[in-house]
Design a protein around this motif. Sequence first.
Motif, short mmCIF file in Angstrom:
data_model
loop_
_atom_site.label_atom_id
_atom_site.label_comp_id
_atom_site.label_asym_id
_atom_site.label_seq_id
_atom_site.Cartn_x
_atom_site.Cartn_y
_atom_site.Cartn_z
N ALA A 42 0.24 11.30 6.71
CA ALA A 42 0.46 10.89 5.32
C ALA A 42 0.06 9.42 5.14
O ALA A 42 -0.62 9.07 4.17
CB ALA A 42 1.91 11.11 4.92
N VAL A 43 0.48 8.58 6.06
CA VAL A 43 0.17 7.15 5.95
C VAL A 43 -1.32 6.93 6.08
O VAL A 43 -1.90 6.14 5.32
CB VAL A 43 0.97 6.34 7.00
CG1 VAL A 43 0.50 4.90 7.04
CG2 VAL A 43 2.45 6.41 6.69
N ALA A 44 -1.98 7.61 7.00
CA ALA A 44 -3.44 7.46 7.17
C ALA A 44 -4.17 7.83 5.88
O ALA A 44 -5.07 7.11 5.43
CB ALA A 44 -3.94 8.31 8.33
N LEU A 45 -3.77 8.94 5.27
CA LEU A 45 -4.38 9.36 4.01
C LEU A 45 -4.17 8.33 2.91
O LEU A 45 -5.11 7.96 2.20
CB LEU A 45 -3.77 10.69 3.54
CG LEU A 45 -4.48 11.96 3.90
CD1 LEU A 45 -3.72 13.16 3.38
CD2 LEU A 45 -5.91 11.98 3.43
N VAL A 46 -2.95 7.89 2.77
CA VAL A 46 -2.63 6.93 1.71
C VAL A 46 -3.40 5.63 1.91
O VAL A 46 -4.00 5.11 0.96
CB VAL A 46 -1.11 6.66 1.65
CG1 VAL A 46 -0.80 5.47 0.75
CG2 VAL A 46 -0.37 7.90 1.16
N CYS A 94 0.85 -2.81 4.26
CA CYS A 94 0.36 -1.55 3.69
C CYS A 94 1.03 -0.35 4.35
O CYS A 94 1.42 0.61 3.67
CB CYS A 94 -1.16 -1.46 3.82
SG CYS A 94 -2.03 -2.57 2.69
N VAL A 95 1.18 -0.39 5.66
CA VAL A 95 1.87 0.70 6.37
C VAL A 95 3.33 0.74 5.94
O VAL A 95 3.87 1.82 5.65
CB VAL A 95 1.74 0.53 7.90
CG1 VAL A 95 2.66 1.50 8.63
CG2 VAL A 95 0.30 0.76 8.33
N ALA A 96 3.97 -0.42 5.86
CA ALA A 96 5.37 -0.47 5.44
C ALA A 96 5.51 0.06 4.02
O ALA A 96 6.47 0.78 3.70
CB ALA A 96 5.90 -1.90 5.54
N ALA A 97 4.56 -0.25 3.14
CA ALA A 97 4.61 0.24 1.76
C ALA A 97 4.48 1.76 1.73
O ALA A 97 5.21 2.43 1.00
CB ALA A 97 3.51 -0.41 0.92
N ALA A 98 3.58 2.29 2.53
CA ALA A 98 3.41 3.75 2.57
C ALA A 98 4.67 4.42 3.10
O ALA A 98 5.15 5.40 2.53
CB ALA A 98 2.20 4.12 3.43
N HIS A 99 5.22 3.89 4.19
CA HIS A 99 6.45 4.46 4.76
C HIS A 99 7.61 4.38 3.77
O HIS A 99 8.33 5.36 3.56
CB HIS A 99 6.86 3.71 6.04
CG HIS A 99 6.06 4.07 7.24
ND1 HIS A 99 6.18 5.28 7.86
CD2 HIS A 99 5.14 3.38 7.93
CE1 HIS A 99 5.35 5.32 8.90
NE2 HIS A 99 4.70 4.18 8.96
#
Length: 174
Positions: free
Chosen positions: A126-130, A67-72
């Motif tokens: 941004a990642v935390a929000l997403v 999920c983090v990799a997808a957001a990044h």
Amino acid sequence: MAVSTPPGRKAVRSDLEQVFRSAYPRVVAVAARVLGSGDQAEDVAQEVFLTFGRSRVPAAEAVGWLCVAAAHTALNHLRTGRRRASREKAAGVGDAVSPDVADVVVTLDERRRVRRALARLPRKQAVALVLRHSGLSYAEVAAALELSPGSVGTVVRRAESALRKELNRHAPSD
């Protein structure tokens, strides 16, 4: 008969299919939330799973990592698209093209504004929000971003505040 890995290439994980089947919808959802496009989100998910397939990320941490990799990766795609659009505008590319019908729709314009503002936020915010708005729990966001569960709410609230400021700063003047 065992298949050998060619020299210079990493072997693909044995648990990839299981992780893919369980995490794919969530990974696509995270990317789609950033990008606003299912097709682009699926491209991002494919990219992320290819990287994961060669990684040594423990299976227990796979969903958070993915999920983090997808957001990044989705944020990187947004930023790349913004730079490309800027170069094309400077070169006069697309000036003679009639506007796309979707560009006329106000809600789509608003979504683009939010995505651009999101891309201007510090990456962690941004990642935390997403992740949080993609349905991950505070504990999952904390694990994915290596935060304490108690600090996730603070990071998300600050990110929401920063997003509002970005939206106001770049609000269209009527």
